[in-house]
Scaffold this motif. Structure first.
Motif, PDB file in Angstrom:
ATOM      1  N   CYS A   7      16.918 -11.638 -14.510  1.00 43.70           N
ATOM      2  CA  CYS A   7      16.704 -10.224 -14.204  1.00 43.70           C
ATOM      3  C   CYS A   7      15.410  -9.983 -13.439  1.00 43.70           C
ATOM      4  O   CYS A   7      14.449 -10.749 -13.534  1.00 43.70           O
ATOM      5  CB  CYS A   7      16.627  -9.396 -15.491  1.00 43.70           C
ATOM      6  N   ILE A   8      15.400  -8.865 -12.731  1.00 44.78           N
ATOM      7  CA  ILE A   8      14.179  -8.224 -12.256  1.00 44.78           C
ATOM      8  C   ILE A   8      14.123  -6.876 -12.957  1.00 44.78           C
ATOM      9  O   ILE A   8      15.089  -6.106 -12.927  1.00 44.78           O
ATOM     10  CB  ILE A   8      14.176  -8.035 -10.730  1.00 44.78           C
ATOM     11  N   HIS A   9      13.003  -6.576 -13.616  1.00 46.68           N
ATOM     12  CA  HIS A   9      12.845  -5.349 -14.395  1.00 46.68           C
ATOM     13  C   HIS A   9      12.011  -4.367 -13.588  1.00 46.68           C
ATOM     14  O   HIS A   9      10.913  -4.720 -13.129  1.00 46.68           O
ATOM     15  CB  HIS A   9      12.150  -5.680 -15.718  1.00 46.68           C
ATOM     16  N   VAL A  10      12.509  -3.145 -13.399  1.00 52.34           N
ATOM     17  CA  VAL A  10      11.856  -2.175 -12.514  1.00 52.34           C
ATOM     18  C   VAL A  10      11.518  -0.900 -13.279  1.00 52.34           C
ATOM     19  O   VAL A  10      12.406  -0.214 -13.799  1.00 52.34           O
ATOM     20  CB  VAL A  10      12.756  -1.831 -11.310  1.00 52.34           C
ATOM     21  N   ALA A  11      10.224  -0.572 -13.339  1.00 57.79           N
ATOM     22  CA  ALA A  11       9.745   0.665 -13.970  1.00 57.79           C
ATOM     23  C   ALA A  11       8.972   1.482 -12.944  1.00 57.79           C
ATOM     24  O   ALA A  11       8.709   1.025 -11.832  1.00 57.79           O
ATOM     25  CB  ALA A  11       8.859   0.339 -15.178  1.00 57.79           C
ATOM     26  N   GLY A  12       8.572   2.688 -13.347  1.00 55.84           N
ATOM     27  CA  GLY A  12       7.762   3.541 -12.473  1.00 55.84           C
ATOM     28  C   GLY A  12       8.149   4.992 -12.626  1.00 55.84           C
ATOM     29  O   GLY A  12       9.253   5.313 -13.067  1.00 55.84           O
ATOM     30  N   THR A  13       7.242   5.880 -12.253  1.00 56.88           N
ATOM     31  CA  THR A  13       7.531   7.311 -12.354  1.00 56.88           C
ATOM     32  C   THR A  13       8.543   7.741 -11.310  1.00 56.88           C
ATOM     33  O   THR A  13       9.504   8.438 -11.599  1.00 56.88           O
ATOM     34  CB  THR A  13       6.231   8.126 -12.205  1.00 56.88           C
ATOM     35  N   ASN A  14       8.336   7.334 -10.085  1.00 56.40           N
ATOM     36  CA  ASN A  14       9.258   7.652  -8.990  1.00 56.40           C
ATOM     37  C   ASN A  14       9.550   6.393  -8.191  1.00 56.40           C
ATOM     38  O   ASN A  14       8.765   5.449  -8.187  1.00 56.40           O
ATOM     39  CB  ASN A  14       8.647   8.715  -8.067  1.00 56.40           C
ATOM     40  N   GLY A  15      10.699   6.400  -7.523  1.00 56.51           N
ATOM     41  CA  GLY A  15      11.043   5.302  -6.634  1.00 56.51           C
ATOM     42  C   GLY A  15      11.698   4.109  -7.286  1.00 56.51           C
ATOM     43  O   GLY A  15      12.144   3.198  -6.588  1.00 56.51           O
ATOM     44  N   LYS A  16      11.802   4.109  -8.622  1.00 53.60           N
ATOM     45  CA  LYS A  16      12.377   2.917  -9.247  1.00 53.60           C
ATOM     46  C   LYS A  16      13.866   2.791  -8.965  1.00 53.60           C
ATOM     47  O   LYS A  16      14.391   1.681  -8.867  1.00 53.60           O
ATOM     48  CB  LYS A  16      12.100   2.880 -10.745  1.00 53.60           C
ATOM     49  N   GLY A  17      14.556   3.917  -8.796  1.00 55.45           N
ATOM     50  CA  GLY A  17      15.971   3.855  -8.451  1.00 55.45           C
ATOM     51  C   GLY A  17      16.190   3.305  -7.054  1.00 55.45           C
ATOM     52  O   GLY A  17      16.996   2.387  -6.848  1.00 55.45           O
ATOM     53  N   SER A  18      15.456   3.855  -6.079  1.00 52.41           N
ATOM     54  CA  SER A  18      15.575   3.361  -4.707  1.00 52.41           C
ATOM     55  C   SER A  18      15.158   1.897  -4.618  1.00 52.41           C
ATOM     56  O   SER A  18      15.814   1.082  -3.963  1.00 52.41           O
ATOM     57  CB  SER A  18      14.708   4.208  -3.768  1.00 52.41           C
ATOM     58  N   THR A  19      14.055   1.550  -5.281  1.00 55.31           N
ATOM     59  CA  THR A  19      13.586   0.165  -5.278  1.00 55.31           C
ATOM     60  C   THR A  19      14.633  -0.771  -5.868  1.00 55.31           C
ATOM     61  O   THR A  19      14.902  -1.857  -5.321  1.00 55.31           O
ATOM     62  CB  THR A  19      12.265   0.064  -6.069  1.00 55.31           C
ATOM     63  N   SER A  20      15.249  -0.356  -6.958  1.00 56.49           N
ATOM     64  CA  SER A  20      16.293  -1.170  -7.579  1.00 56.49           C
ATOM     65  C   SER A  20      17.473  -1.371  -6.633  1.00 56.49           C
ATOM     66  O   SER A  20      18.022  -2.478  -6.514  1.00 56.49           O
ATOM     67  CB  SER A  20      16.766  -0.517  -8.884  1.00 56.49           C
ATOM     68  N   HIS A  21      17.864  -0.303  -5.953  1.00 58.13           N
ATOM     69  CA  HIS A  21      18.997  -0.419  -5.031  1.00 58.13           C
ATOM     70  C   HIS A  21      18.644  -1.273  -3.816  1.00 58.13           C
ATOM     71  O   HIS A  21      19.482  -2.040  -3.329  1.00 58.13           O
ATOM     72  CB  HIS A  21      19.467   0.973  -4.606  1.00 58.13           C
ATOM     73  N   PHE A  22      17.430  -1.154  -3.299  1.00 59.14           N
ATOM     74  CA  PHE A  22      16.999  -2.033  -2.208  1.00 59.14           C
ATOM     75  C   PHE A  22      17.074  -3.501  -2.633  1.00 59.14           C
ATOM     76  O   PHE A  22      17.590  -4.349  -1.895  1.00 59.14           O
ATOM     77  CB  PHE A  22      15.557  -1.712  -1.805  1.00 59.14           C
ATOM     78  N   LEU A  23      16.531  -3.805  -3.798  1.00 57.20           N
ATOM     79  CA  LEU A  23      16.553  -5.189  -4.288  1.00 57.20           C
ATOM     80  C   LEU A  23      17.982  -5.703  -4.409  1.00 57.20           C
ATOM     81  O   LEU A  23      18.292  -6.828  -3.987  1.00 57.20           O
ATOM     82  CB  LEU A  23      15.844  -5.275  -5.640  1.00 57.20           C
ATOM     83  N   ALA A  24      18.852  -4.886  -4.994  1.00 53.56           N
ATOM     84  CA  ALA A  24      20.244  -5.297  -5.155  1.00 53.56           C
ATOM     85  C   ALA A  24      20.909  -5.539  -3.802  1.00 53.56           C
ATOM     86  O   ALA A  24      21.617  -6.531  -3.611  1.00 53.56           O
ATOM     87  CB  ALA A  24      21.013  -4.247  -5.950  1.00 53.56           C
ATOM     88  N   SER A  25      20.661  -4.641  -2.865  1.00 51.04           N
ATOM     89  CA  SER A  25      21.292  -4.752  -1.556  1.00 51.04           C
ATOM     90  C   SER A  25      20.853  -6.024  -0.836  1.00 51.04           C
ATOM     91  O   SER A  25      21.687  -6.746  -0.250  1.00 51.04           O
ATOM     92  CB  SER A  25      20.948  -3.526  -0.710  1.00 51.04           C
ATOM     93  N   VAL A  26      19.558  -6.310  -0.859  1.00 48.33           N
ATOM     94  CA  VAL A  26      19.060  -7.524  -0.195  1.00 48.33           C
ATOM     95  C   VAL A  26      19.654  -8.769  -0.838  1.00 48.33           C
ATOM     96  O   VAL A  26      20.116  -9.691  -0.142  1.00 48.33           O
ATOM     97  CB  VAL A  26      17.523  -7.569  -0.247  1.00 48.33           C
ATOM     98  N   LEU A  27      19.682  -8.810  -2.148  1.00 44.73           N
ATOM     99  CA  LEU A  27      20.228  -9.980  -2.841  1.00 44.73           C
ATOM    100  C   LEU A  27      21.728 -10.134  -2.587  1.00 44.73           C
ATOM    101  O   LEU A  27      22.251 -11.255  -2.516  1.00 44.73           O
ATOM    102  CB  LEU A  27      19.920  -9.886  -4.331  1.00 44.73           C
ATOM    103  N   GLN A  28      22.428  -9.007  -2.440  1.00 40.35           N
ATOM    104  CA  GLN A  28      23.837  -9.076  -2.049  1.00 40.35           C
ATOM    105  C   GLN A  28      23.971  -9.678  -0.656  1.00 40.35           C
ATOM    106  O   GLN A  28      24.856 -10.517  -0.402  1.00 40.35           O
ATOM    107  CB  GLN A  28      24.477  -7.687  -2.075  1.00 40.35           C
ATOM    108  N   GLU A  29      23.108  -9.247   0.272  1.00 40.76           N
ATOM    109  CA  GLU A  29      23.153  -9.778   1.638  1.00 40.76           C
ATOM    110  C   GLU A  29      22.878 -11.280   1.643  1.00 40.76           C
ATOM    111  O   GLU A  29      23.353 -12.003   2.525  1.00 40.76           O
ATOM    112  CB  GLU A  29      22.139  -9.050   2.527  1.00 40.76           C
ATOM    113  N   ALA A  30      22.125 -11.743   0.646  1.00 39.35           N
ATOM    114  CA  ALA A  30      21.822 -13.176   0.553  1.00 39.35           C
ATOM    115  C   ALA A  30      22.948 -13.964  -0.110  1.00 39.35           C
ATOM    116  O   ALA A  30      22.839 -15.182  -0.289  1.00 39.35           O
ATOM    117  CB  ALA A  30      20.523 -13.378  -0.225  1.00 39.35           C
TER     118      ALA A  30
END
Length: 406
Positions: A48-71
């Motif tokens: 896993c990669i664990h993502v926390a934060g007040t804002n941006g954690k949803g977008s950051t999580s989706h970016f990470l998922a998308s890049v890893l899918q592309e890989a």
């Protein structure tokens, strides 16, 4: 129970913070650990990669998922809240968890869920970990629900922890200073596991450095690193910081694991993030002439960035469809909104929604003028009727207001 009945049971029988607020908040991980043990600890099978934060954690999580899918990896993605369909919270390579899996999980474990008095969020975390383990994902992006230290997701030992930023939100649970909130979110940092910090202040940096020293974790501050970011399907100004955070996180992931993510895969992941993951509601343009923008920013930190970008949009007049939940500190939020816009006040259709007439009265105290409507849909329809082709309509204030557009 069929799928609709199952989800209704989950929503109604058991507490759900997004719906009812404070009464759903659990102060420890006892229930989550009990469920994990009952399920045979599926979280121990997951990378896993664990993502926390007040804002941006949803977008950051989706970016990470998308890049890893592309890989080429099989990527589990756990996020919250959902906008329209409960299954948005649990996806593999952009595909939502099957209805049948949700139904079977609840049917099989219903007696335990009831006897243990598990919250909506606790059971959903267990469901996600069980699903990812059975599907044998290669990597999973796990977004924290609220805080970090006591969040139900915090039973995992990730390859990498990510904290996007710290702002004043959920202060009744997490503390009323940036340092206190940073301390709660730093609770996801594990012994000898590296952590990437997206944005920081002097106060929060000290908290993160202290925690990293205690856990002997390598710490990286993404905003300090000079790097080029790539264009993405997410156009909000806040995404620049999120993209830098993701790029730094992937660099660290490459160094601590057998993943090998290339620059071209990062570029493709950013460009295709919406198509790959189905992300909705982040500076999402729903129409032109008039331009209609929806965004789920809902606290001072997030709204400040979004409203600044909104002011820069070419327009004749600005129309704002606005609704909020009843536990927000509106004295911090309402002053951010422009006084020259025309407002359409409404209440999101959840128990936590703030009555539209109350919102309208409070907004008038800050010089915001408009009319009160009995639903989000009616407010939105009226804004569309009144807006001219060269105007801009903004819909926001709460995730649940945006959700009613879809």
């Amino acid at each position: 129970m069929n799928y609709t009945e199952t989800v209704e049971w989950m929503f109604n029988r058991l507490p759900m913070f997004q719906q009812v607020g404070a009464s759903a908040y659990k102060k420890d991980l006892t229930n989550t650990l009990a469920l994990a043990n009952h399920l045979g600890n599926p979280e121990k099978q997951l990378r896993c990669i664990h993502v926390a934060g007040t804002n941006g954690k949803g977008s950051t999580s989706h970016f990470l998922a998308s890049v890893l899918q592309e890989a080429g990896y099989k990527v589990g993605l756990y996020t919250s809240p959902h906008l329209k369909d409960y299954r948005e919270r649990i996806k593999i390579n952009g595909a939502m968890i099957p209805e049948s899996f949700v139904v079977d999980f609840v049917a099989q474990h219903k007696n335990f869920l009831e006897a243990q008095e598990l919250s909506f969020f606790e059971m959903t975390v267990g469901l996600a970990f069980e699903f990812f383990a059975k599907e044998q994902t290669d990597i999973n992006i796990i977004e924290v629900g609220m805080g970090g230290r006591l969040d139900s997701t915090n039973i995992i030992t990730p390859l990498l922890s990510v904290i996007t930023n710290i702002g004043l939100d959920h202060t009744q649970f997490l503390g009323d200073t940036l340092e206190a909130i940073a301390g709660e979110k730093a609770g996801i940092v594990k012994a000898s596991i590296p952590v990437v910090i997206g944005e920081y202040t002097l106060e929060t940096r000290a908290v993160f450095e202290t925690k990293a020293a205690q856990t002997q974790s390598a710490i990286y501050f993404a905003s300090d690193i000079q790097t080029q970011t790539y264009p993405s399907a997410l156009k909000g100004a806040c995404q620049e910081a999120n993209k830098k955070t993701v790029q730094q996180a992937l660099t660290v992931l490459n160094s601590v694991s057998n993943f090998d993510i290339t620059e071209s895969q990062i570029q493709a992941g950013f460009e295709n993030v919406v198509a790959n993951t189905g992300l909705l509601g982040r500076w999402q343009v729903l129409g032109e002439q008039p331009k209609i923008i929806a965004d789920t920013a809902h606290n001072e930190h997030g709204l400040r960035i979004v409203l600044q970008q909104l002011m820069e949009e070419p327009k004749q007049r600005l129309h704002i469809v606005l609704g909020v939940v009843n536990d927000k500190d509106l004295t911090k939020i309402l002053p951010l909104f422009p006084k020259d816009a025309l407002y359409y006040f409404c209440k999101p259709n959840i128990p936590r929604g703030l009555d539209a007439s109350v919102l309208g009265q409070l907004a008038s105290d800050f010089g915001l003028t408009g009319k009160v409507y009995d639903s989000v849909s009616n407010a939105y329809q009226k804004a569309r009727e009144q807006a001219r082709p060269d105007d801009v309509i903004y819909v926001g204030g709460s995730t649940f207001v945006v959700a009613e557009l879809f």
